[in-house]
Design an enzyme around this catalytic site. Structure first.
Site, short mmCIF file in Angstrom:
data_model
loop_
_atom_site.label_atom_id
_atom_site.label_comp_id
_atom_site.label_asym_id
_atom_site.label_seq_id
_atom_site.Cartn_x
_atom_site.Cartn_y
_atom_site.Cartn_z
CE LYS A 153 27.13 52.55 42.59
NZ LYS A 153 28.53 52.69 43.02
CB SER A 202 31.80 52.53 45.66
OG SER A 202 31.98 53.86 46.06
CB SER A 222 28.54 54.94 46.18
OG SER A 222 29.24 54.33 45.10
#
Length: 475
Positions: free
Chosen positions: A69, A168, A144
């Site tokens: 990420k 997330s 996210s």
């Protein structure tokens, strides 16, 4: 080479060919991607894989590719956090989890797309455009960590790292039909992760199966002296992969099946609970009365911490800088141009909640509610081994459907954010479909009792085939 492989299968493929060849095949798949899951693809991935071949690295992840990420620092790769303000920022150091991965021999494929500064549940707020859900390219992958979930679901990486502040990792895992774990707070170091809300977030893995989650946790978990919240639990994750739930006590919190839940989601989750019952577990309904206040408490705390954390991004030392007639004008213009709408909204609301006239009314009250939510979890988990509930109340929604209505989007986190307030571990595992879209079962446990969570998830997975289904959009 098969597009979707477990870590064990990747390692077998490396033995048959080479890490360089396996990495090249993943890079080829990424090059044909339809999902916009990566912000940056590493130009050094092949070089890194070749070095592992030459040196004969024998680490647990030797030559296995992984996606990261884009809020986790990797030397030599941009760490944009999905934001214009950090578009060209390249960190001079590795996050602790990256050091652990490199020591284990993993090959970093690139950095994945995300909601800007991890603020969102759909990966639509990214400066680099939305990521598509591999199951339906017109729908969101969740957020996210939507990029991380999407690339795993699309076969563009065998597994990935995300971060979970209010769901997330678990939200995109549920929407994309993969497995995602939010570890106990403190189990995995946050050093080198760009902070959104320090007291809530944890780094967590995403993969196509529970086994690979345990493999990755055995690598990245552990004490780090650079993270003051780090705890050495000495948990052995792969040893928890026992196909047996006989005697396991499951709690079903009725508050997680509230108004607005999709009937197919509710049915799939209950089917999963009954499947565990058929395999020897028992279940009972439990009540967590303060859960109804968790969402409001979470957003006040998260936004307050964000307003403080994001004060450091001003164009002075790194990142995007706008021109201005003086320093104050430069900072104001930099932040106005560098941050997206949702980030600015949360900074403003967080600053408001912390302001002199409202600190006690909002922020301190939210902290008190957090304590009550934690006590609800403690009480419920004192009677049972794990809790089971829907990860998300509804399946993935269409891109653009909720982005203009932030309150509706915030409500998406109703079943995931309480876990972050309590700091307990929680995993999402595929448990069904509705109109071709995946549904996630959320399994929660006591602090540092990931083994119970993994055991339940692994047993369910081994006795169903949901984790073997692949999205037709990218097949």
């Amino acid at each position: 080479m098969a597009k979707w492989m477990s870590v064990a299968q990747v390692k077998e493929k490396i033995k048959e060919s080479s890490a360089e060849e396996v990495t090249a095949q993943y890079l080829d798949t990424i090059g044909k991607s339809k999902v916009n899951g990566y912000i940056t693809v590493s130009e050094k991935a092949l070089e890194q894989a070749k070095k592992i071949d030459v040196e004969g690295h024998n680490g647990p992840l030797a030559g296995v590719p992984i996606a990261i990420k884009d809020n986790i620092s990797v030397v030599g790769l941009p760490n944009s956090c999905g934001s214009k303000i950090l578009e060209d920022y390249i960190p001079p150091f590795n996050a602790y989890v990256i050091e652990k991965l490199l020591a284990a021999g993993a090959v970093i494929l690139g950095k994945t797309n995300m909601d800007e500064f991890a603020m969102g549940s759909s990966t639509e707020t990214s400066y680099f455009g939305p990521t598509a859900n591999p199951w339906d390219l017109e729908r969101v992958p969740g957020g996210s960590s939507g990029g991380s979930a999407a690339v795993v679901a699309a076969g563009e990486a065998p597994f990935a790292l995300g971060s979970d502040t209010g769901g997330s990792v678990r939200c995109p895992a549920a929407f994309c039909g993969v497995v995602g774990l939010k570890p106990t707070y403190g189990a995995v170091s946050r050093y080198g992760v760009v902070a959104y809300a320090n007291s809530l977030e944890q780094v967590g893995p995403l993969a196509n199966n529970v086994t690979d989650i345990a493999v990755l946790m055995d690598v990245i978990a552990g004490y780090d002296r650079k993270d003051s919240t780090s705890i050495d639990s000495k948990t052995e994750y792969q040893k928890a992969l026992i196909e047996d739930v006989k005697g396991l006590k499951i709690g079903v919190p009725k508050e997680f099946f509230g108004e607005g839940i999709h009937p197919d989601v509710e049915k799939a989750v209950w089917n999963a609970i009954h499947k565990c019952e058929d395999l020897g577990a028992s279940w009972e309904e439990v009540s967590m009365p303060h859960i109804k206040y968790a969402l409001a408490s979470y957003y006040i705390i998260a936004m307050s911490e964000a307003s403080s954390n994001l004060a450091r991004f001003d164009g002075t030392r790194y990142g995007y800088r706008a021109s201005g007639e003086n320093w104050h004008a430069m900072v104001s213009k930099t932040r106005a141009e560098g941050f997206g709408t949702e980030v600015k909204r949360r900074i403003l609301l967080g600053t408001y909640a912390l302001s002199a006239g409202y600190h006690d009314k909002y922020y301190l009250k939210a902290l008190k509610v957090r304590t009550l939510v934690k006590q609800d979890f403690d009480k419920a988990l004192s009677k049972v081994d794990v809790l089971m509930a829907p990860t998300m109340p509804n399946p993935a929604f269409k891109i653009g459907e909720k982005i203009e209505d932030p309150l509706t989007l915030y409500l998406s986190d109703v079943n995931t954010c309480p876990i972050n307030l309590a700091g307990v571990p929680s995993l999402s595992v595929p448990c069904g479909f509705t109109d071709g879209l995946p549904i996630g079962l959320q399994i929660m446990g006591k602090p540092f009792d990931e083994p119970a969570v993994l055991r339940a998830a692994y047993t369910f997975e081994q006795n169903t085939d949901y984790h073997t289904k692949r999205p037709p959009e990218v097949a």
